[in-house]
Design a protein around this motif. Structure first.
Motif, PDB file in Angstrom:
ATOM      1  N   LEU A 242       0.852  -1.195   0.000  1.00  0.00           N
ATOM      2  CA  LEU A 242       0.000   0.000   0.000  1.00  0.00           C
ATOM      3  C   LEU A 242       0.885   1.240   0.000  1.00  0.00           C
ATOM      4  N   PHE A 243       0.654   2.107  -0.966  1.00  0.00           N
ATOM      5  CA  PHE A 243       1.447   3.327  -1.094  1.00  0.00           C
ATOM      6  C   PHE A 243       1.138   4.302   0.038  1.00  0.00           C
ATOM      7  N   THR A 244       2.167   4.876   0.631  1.00  0.00           N
ATOM      8  CA  THR A 244       1.992   5.952   1.602  1.00  0.00           C
ATOM      9  C   THR A 244       2.588   7.234   1.032  1.00  0.00           C
ATOM     10  N   PRO A 245       1.911   8.360   1.186  1.00  0.00           N
ATOM     11  CA  PRO A 245       2.449   9.611   0.642  1.00  0.00           C
ATOM     12  C   PRO A 245       3.522  10.242   1.515  1.00  0.00           C
ATOM     13  N   ILE A 246       3.715   9.755   2.735  1.00  0.00           N
ATOM     14  CA  ILE A 246       4.679  10.374   3.639  1.00  0.00           C
ATOM     15  C   ILE A 246       6.095  10.061   3.166  1.00  0.00           C
ATOM     16  N   THR A 247       6.937  11.075   3.117  1.00  0.00           N
ATOM     17  CA  THR A 247       8.314  10.924   2.614  1.00  0.00           C
ATOM     18  C   THR A 247       9.231  10.478   3.762  1.00  0.00           C
ATOM     19  N   THR A 248       8.968   9.293   4.249  1.00  0.00           N
ATOM     20  CA  THR A 248       9.626   8.812   5.470  1.00  0.00           C
ATOM     21  C   THR A 248      11.138   8.740   5.341  1.00  0.00           C
ATOM     22  N   ALA A 249      11.638   8.190   4.246  1.00  0.00           N
ATOM     23  CA  ALA A 249      13.088   8.035   4.086  1.00  0.00           C
ATOM     24  C   ALA A 249      13.783   9.389   4.062  1.00  0.00           C
ATOM     25  N   SER A 250      13.250  10.327   3.301  1.00  0.00           N
ATOM     26  CA  SER A 250      13.851  11.664   3.242  1.00  0.00           C
ATOM     27  C   SER A 250      13.767  12.367   4.593  1.00  0.00           C
ATOM     28  N   ASN A 251      12.621  12.215   5.260  1.00  0.00           N
ATOM     29  CA  ASN A 251      12.461  12.876   6.554  1.00  0.00           C
ATOM     30  C   ASN A 251      13.466  12.368   7.570  1.00  0.00           C
ATOM     31  N   PHE A 252      13.605  11.048   7.673  1.00  0.00           N
ATOM     32  CA  PHE A 252      14.533  10.510   8.669  1.00  0.00           C
ATOM     33  C   PHE A 252      15.987  10.728   8.257  1.00  0.00           C
ATOM     34  N   GLY A 253      16.262  10.752   6.960  1.00  0.00           N
ATOM     35  CA  GLY A 253      17.609  11.118   6.538  1.00  0.00           C
ATOM     36  C   GLY A 253      17.953  12.517   6.988  1.00  0.00           C
ATOM     37  N   ALA A 254      16.999  13.452   6.817  1.00  0.00           N
ATOM     38  CA  ALA A 254      17.219  14.835   7.247  1.00  0.00           C
ATOM     39  C   ALA A 254      17.366  14.920   8.760  1.00  0.00           C
ATOM     40  N   LEU A 255      16.490  14.230   9.493  1.00  0.00           N
ATOM     41  CA  LEU A 255      16.534  14.280  10.959  1.00  0.00           C
ATOM     42  C   LEU A 255      17.854  13.729  11.497  1.00  0.00           C
ATOM     43  N   MET A 256      18.237  12.539  11.030  1.00  0.00           N
ATOM     44  CA  MET A 256      19.468  11.942  11.535  1.00  0.00           C
ATOM     45  C   MET A 256      20.691  12.690  11.018  1.00  0.00           C
ATOM     46  N   GLY A 257      20.588  13.275   9.820  1.00  0.00           N
ATOM     47  CA  GLY A 257      21.687  14.097   9.325  1.00  0.00           C
ATOM     48  C   GLY A 257      21.882  15.333  10.176  1.00  0.00           C
ATOM     49  N   ALA A 258      20.793  16.007  10.548  1.00  0.00           N
ATOM     50  CA  ALA A 258      20.895  17.212  11.364  1.00  0.00           C
ATOM     51  C   ALA A 258      21.451  16.895  12.750  1.00  0.00           C
ATOM     52  N   VAL A 259      20.952  15.811  13.369  1.00  0.00           N
ATOM     53  CA  VAL A 259      21.488  15.402  14.676  1.00  0.00           C
ATOM     54  C   VAL A 259      22.986  15.128  14.561  1.00  0.00           C
ATOM     55  N   SER A 260      23.379  14.397  13.531  1.00  0.00           N
ATOM     56  CA  SER A 260      24.787  14.015  13.374  1.00  0.00           C
ATOM     57  C   SER A 260      25.678  15.233  13.143  1.00  0.00           C
ATOM     58  N   VAL A 261      25.168  16.228  12.409  1.00  0.00           N
ATOM     59  CA  VAL A 261      25.957  17.446  12.189  1.00  0.00           C
ATOM     60  C   VAL A 261      26.225  18.157  13.515  1.00  0.00           C
ATOM     61  N   VAL A 262      25.207  18.305  14.345  1.00  0.00           N
ATOM     62  CA  VAL A 262      25.422  18.999  15.622  1.00  0.00           C
ATOM     63  C   VAL A 262      26.352  18.183  16.511  1.00  0.00           C
ATOM     64  N   MET A 263      26.231  16.865  16.484  1.00  0.00           N
ATOM     65  CA  MET A 263      27.156  16.035  17.253  1.00  0.00           C
ATOM     66  C   MET A 263      28.593  16.228  16.755  1.00  0.00           C
ATOM     67  N   ALA A 264      28.765  16.353  15.440  1.00  0.00           N
ATOM     68  CA  ALA A 264      30.105  16.588  14.896  1.00  0.00           C
ATOM     69  C   ALA A 264      30.629  17.960  15.312  1.00  0.00           C
ATOM     70  N   LEU A 265      29.755  18.965  15.395  1.00  0.00           N
ATOM     71  CA  LEU A 265      30.183  20.287  15.861  1.00  0.00           C
ATOM     72  C   LEU A 265      30.591  20.234  17.331  1.00  0.00           C
ATOM     73  N   ILE A 266      29.873  19.458  18.132  1.00  0.00           N
ATOM     74  CA  ILE A 266      30.243  19.294  19.539  1.00  0.00           C
ATOM     75  C   ILE A 266      31.614  18.627  19.641  1.00  0.00           C
ATOM     76  N   ALA A 267      31.824  17.576  18.837  1.00  0.00           N
ATOM     77  CA  ALA A 267      33.123  16.891  18.853  1.00  0.00           C
ATOM     78  C   ALA A 267      34.233  17.829  18.392  1.00  0.00           C
ATOM     79  N   ARG A 268      33.945  18.714  17.435  1.00  0.00           N
ATOM     80  CA  ARG A 268      34.945  19.659  16.939  1.00  0.00           C
ATOM     81  C   ARG A 268      35.396  20.618  18.039  1.00  0.00           C
ATOM     82  N   ARG A 269      34.482  20.937  18.950  1.00  0.00           N
ATOM     83  CA  ARG A 269      34.851  21.802  20.057  1.00  0.00           C
ATOM     84  C   ARG A 269      36.008  21.209  20.860  1.00  0.00           C
ATOM     85  N   ARG A 270      36.044  19.880  20.924  1.00  0.00           N
ATOM     86  CA  ARG A 270      37.083  19.214  21.704  1.00  0.00           C
ATOM     87  C   ARG A 270      38.350  18.989  20.890  1.00  0.00           C
ATOM     88  N   SER A 271      38.174  18.569  19.646  1.00  0.00           N
ATOM     89  CA  SER A 271      39.331  18.140  18.863  1.00  0.00           C
ATOM     90  C   SER A 271      39.875  19.214  17.931  1.00  0.00           C
TER      91      SER A 271
END
Length: 785
Positions: free
Chosen positions: A167-196
């Motif tokens: 059954l087709f769903t119109p929700i763009t789940t893959a793109s949404n979670f890619g964006a969400l996890m990408g944004a979280v990972s970017v901020v985590m990388a910025l936090i790590a950059r503060r240290r290294s």
């Protein structure tokens, strides 16, 4: 990490090469957390930005560059050299061919965080495919038959042509979670950059990010009859009302009995031996009679009446609304889930809000700039990117981004524990505090508390409240998901805890948001999907409401909570004050519909108008082959090539995108029925047209296991339970890790209490008084209470 005096991501420069959804959405999250984001338009996109542009590219500056020219690439290189973060979501190799890949840019600036969000990873066999949303969903079982959906109500009552067809769903789940996890990972990388002092490459393939959307669903699969334990008073979740509307409710006796009392019938039902009001229980042997009577009761009143009465009784019930009704609802606008902006092209429109709550002087979302305005990006003065950026951080040792961060998780169900679990995945020390009578499910608890230490205590007792306060006093983060009233009752209200620990980042996960008339209203995934139009959007055309194939709202809310916490930790630095942050199920559900809501705000007919149970057009839909189903994702300009590859005549002269059930679709369906799915997908690949067989959930788990994205635990009857993991290759220098199973909830109570300074005798005394539960005396977990 050094102290930061700026709120949110103020001072962080982000260069957004994103297109379509994932890249622009990840950059939008960063922009609305305070970052200075410049979106790069191609000349083609600048000429026809499309209605979703009003949402995805607001709160950003923008510049138009032709990356096919030397001048365009030179300007892009110059801007990238002045950025802290670069985001792109092209197919693997595209940015490298343009001379703008991670290798080139990071070699020129080791402080750069380069975020790539491809559909498939470069070493994935699917990497050559054009990763349209339908292709991604097909690869990871994002389309599944109605018979395999996780909500019993939808399975029983929806009317589709073939209940065993995906059954087709119109929700763009893959793109949404890619964006969400990408944004979280970017901020985590910025936090790590503060240290290294060093940046890193963040690569989150959308197909792999979908694993987070599985959430608890993988654990539920091994249990017969879903999770319908004895606590379920009703088996249906959605009911038709007198006015033709519907309500969605949580079917447990502890909620239904108070609802019956609010409706004025509880005493009659008790007299008839159907329920026990004091115990909030029911007679299981009479469940069928109860269900019939309850359905008749609901049909006697309007959906609005039930919605109001349930709210007053503080039980989780919601009227099923359309997306438009939700966007116009006072709760949507007052909570910030929806915002009104004066768009330069569309005028005043309602769009999805920020998606998360973040205290501090973060500017509110602002309308987009139209393509063609450079927004002062190349200006030499203040605000232009030609001015010097912030001073570099000192170099140091690398480690997990949240190494040294201590978090306390006082939440239940799914969204709150997901936020805390993600903090653990990125290196935080997390202590899960549960009740001495835990309301958890043995089918879903596995991955929610991995990597955490756990303790069970009675937070309502005076001694339990003191222990909770002591835990919070030494913490950096607190995650809760109780209503404001319940937080005060348990002694974990924000003001009280801020006085105890000024550095505390308090993440409050809620159903409908921290403001507005519903701020104290209770709700779970299905009620919030009903309230915000998500379940209507999926199921209305089939005669009933449907939940998504996976619990994306719980999962998305948890990720948004983790994102807000990461931003607050980045802002707080070593010696700053904490803030209150949060996310809600209503915000996440609105975000998941974001692209559709933006289009519908500007057009009389939105993308849902023309779709069928198979897809959105004849060129973008599911087709049945001899041996199974596959998804075809052909661009409109590939229509002639498609028909030629299939040795078919012209499709009948349809104007515009061919209807998903029209002449072209019927022509293609007849042709595709004569060969195997693999035959057609291989043939189409040779013509440069994307198609992918629809994977079963077991095939998808196998695929993700090969990508290192799932792990297995022993389940009932010796069956292996698949759990969603996290991509260890998503961050090149400080990868997240799925932590170990903590064992029975409460197993680490002794060591946690010892760290608070309690002696063995004091701990034993607390256990004797039932303030805490110690190993060997842990209460038996229930199915779902």
């Amino acid at each position: 990490m050094p102290e930061s005096s700026s709120p949110g991501l103020t001072g962080v420069r982000v260069l957004d090469f994103g297109h379509r959804i994932a890249g622009p959405l990840a950059a939008l999250l960063l922009a609305e957390a305070g970052a200075d984001v410049v979106h790069v338009d191609s000349p083609e996109a600048a000429r026809a930005p499309g209605p979703a542009d009003a949402y995805l590219n607001r709160s950003k500056r923008r510049i138009t560059l032709d990356l096919k020219t030397a001048a365009g690439r030179a300007t892009a290189l110059d801007l990238a050299g002045r950025a802290d973060v670069v985001i792109e979501n092209f197919r693997p190799g595209v940015m490298d061919r343009l001379g703008l890949g991670a290798g080139v840019l990071r070699a020129a600036d080791e402080r750069l965080v380069y975020c790539s969000l491809p559909g498939f990873a470069p070493d994935d066999a699917n990497a050559p495919l054009a990763a349209w949303e339908g292709i991604l969903h097909a690869a990871v079982a994002g389309y599944r038959p109605l018979s395999q959906h996780w909500d019993p109500t939808g399975r029983a009552r929806a009317t589709v042509a073939d209940r065993e067809a995906p059954l087709f769903t119109p929700i763009t789940t893959a793109s949404n979670f890619g964006a969400l996890m990408g944004a979280v990972s970017v901020v985590m990388a910025l936090i790590a950059r503060r240290r290294s002092g060093r940046g890193q490459t963040v690569r989150v393939p959308l197909a792999e990010a979908f694993c987070e959307a599985y959430s608890t669903m993988l654990g539920m699969r091994v249990y017969e009859n879903g999770l319908m334990g004895d606590a379920h008073m009703l088996r249906d979740l959605t009911y038709r009302c007198a006015d033709g509307g519907m309500i969605d409710l949580s079917p447990y006796a502890k909620f239904v009995v108070p609802l019956l009392a609010a409706a004025g019938v509880a005493e009659d039902w008790q007299a008839a031996g159907l329920i026990d009001i004091a115990e909030r229980s029911f007679a299981p042997e009479r469940r069928d009679e109860i269900m019939t009577s309850f359905a008749e009761l609901v049909r006697g009143r309007s959906a609005a009446w039930w919605d109001r009465v349930a709210t007053e009784a503080e039980v989780p019930v919601s009227r099923v609304r359309t997306p438009a009704e939700w966007m116009a609802c006072p709760q949507a606008t007052e909570s910030g889930a929806a915002i009104a902006l004066q768009d330069p092209a569309a005028g005043r429109i309602l769009l999805p809000g920020r998606g998360f709550d973040l205290a501090g002087a973060i500017p509110p979302p602002r309308p987009r700039d139209l393509p063609g305005r450079d927004g002062g990006v190349l200006a030499p003065g203040p605000g232009g990117w030609l001015s010097p950026r912030s001073a570099p951080e000192p170099g140091g040792a690398s480690g997990p981004p949240l190494e040294g961060v201590r978090a306390i998780d006082i939440s239940q169900a799914v969204a709150g524990p997901t936020t805390a679990r993600l903090l653990a995945d990125f290196g935080a020390e997390v202590v899960k505090v549960g009740s001495t009578v835990p309301a958890v499910t043995d089918g879903i608890v596995g991955h929610l508390h991995r990597g955490k230490r756990t303790i069970l205590l009675d937070g309502r007792s005076e001694a339990g409240e003191r222990l909770t306060t002591d835990l919070v006093r030494s913490a950096d983060v607190l995650v809760t998901n109780f209503t404001p009233k319940s937080q005060e009752r348990y002694g974990i209200g924000h003001r009280r805890l801020q006085a105890v620990n000024r550095r505390l980042v308090h993440c409050s996960i809620s159903a409908y948001g921290s403001a507005g008339p519903w701020a104290g209203r209770r709700g779970y995934e299905n009620q919030c999907n009903a309230a915000t139009g998500m379940s209507w959007r999926y199921g209305a055309r089939f005669g009933w409401t449907l939940y998504q194939p996976t619990p994306i709202n719980d999962a998305g809310t948890g990720v948004l909570g983790a994102f807000a916490v990461a931003v607050a930790l980045y802002s707080r630095g070593d010696d700053g004050d904490g803030v209150r942050v949060g996310a809600s199920l209503a915000q996440a559900s609105t975000l998941h519909q974001g692209v559709h809501l933006a289009i519908e705000a500007q057009q009389a007919t939105g993308p849902d108008t023309v779709r069928s149970e198979h897809g959105t057009s004849a060129l973008d839909r599911l087709y049945r082959a001899e041996d199974g189903w596959f998804f075809l994702a052909a661009r409109p300009d590939q229509s002639a090539a498609l028909l030629s590859a299939l040795s078919l005549p012209d499709g009948g002269g349809e104007q515009g995108p061919p209807d998903p059930a029209g002449p072209t679709a019927l022509l293609l369906a007849g042709r595709f029925a004569t060969g195997t799915a693999r035959h057609w997908t291989d043939l189409l690949a040779g013509a440069g047209i994307a198609a992918h067989p629809v994977a079963t959930i077991d095939e998808a788990v196998g695929y993700l296991d090969g990508r290192g994205l799932v792990y297995f635990e022993p389940g009932p009857g010796g069956r292996a339970v698949a759990r969603p993991g996290i991509g260890a290759r998503w961050l090149s220098e400080t990868p997240p890790r799925a932590g170990a199973d903590p064992g029975p909830i409460g197993s680490q109570a002794v060591e946690i209490l010892a760290e608070l300074g309690l002696s063995a005798a004091e701990t034993a005394e607390l256990a004797e008084a039932d303030v805490v539960s110690l190993p060997g005396r842990l209460p038996k977990l229930t199915r779902l209470t």
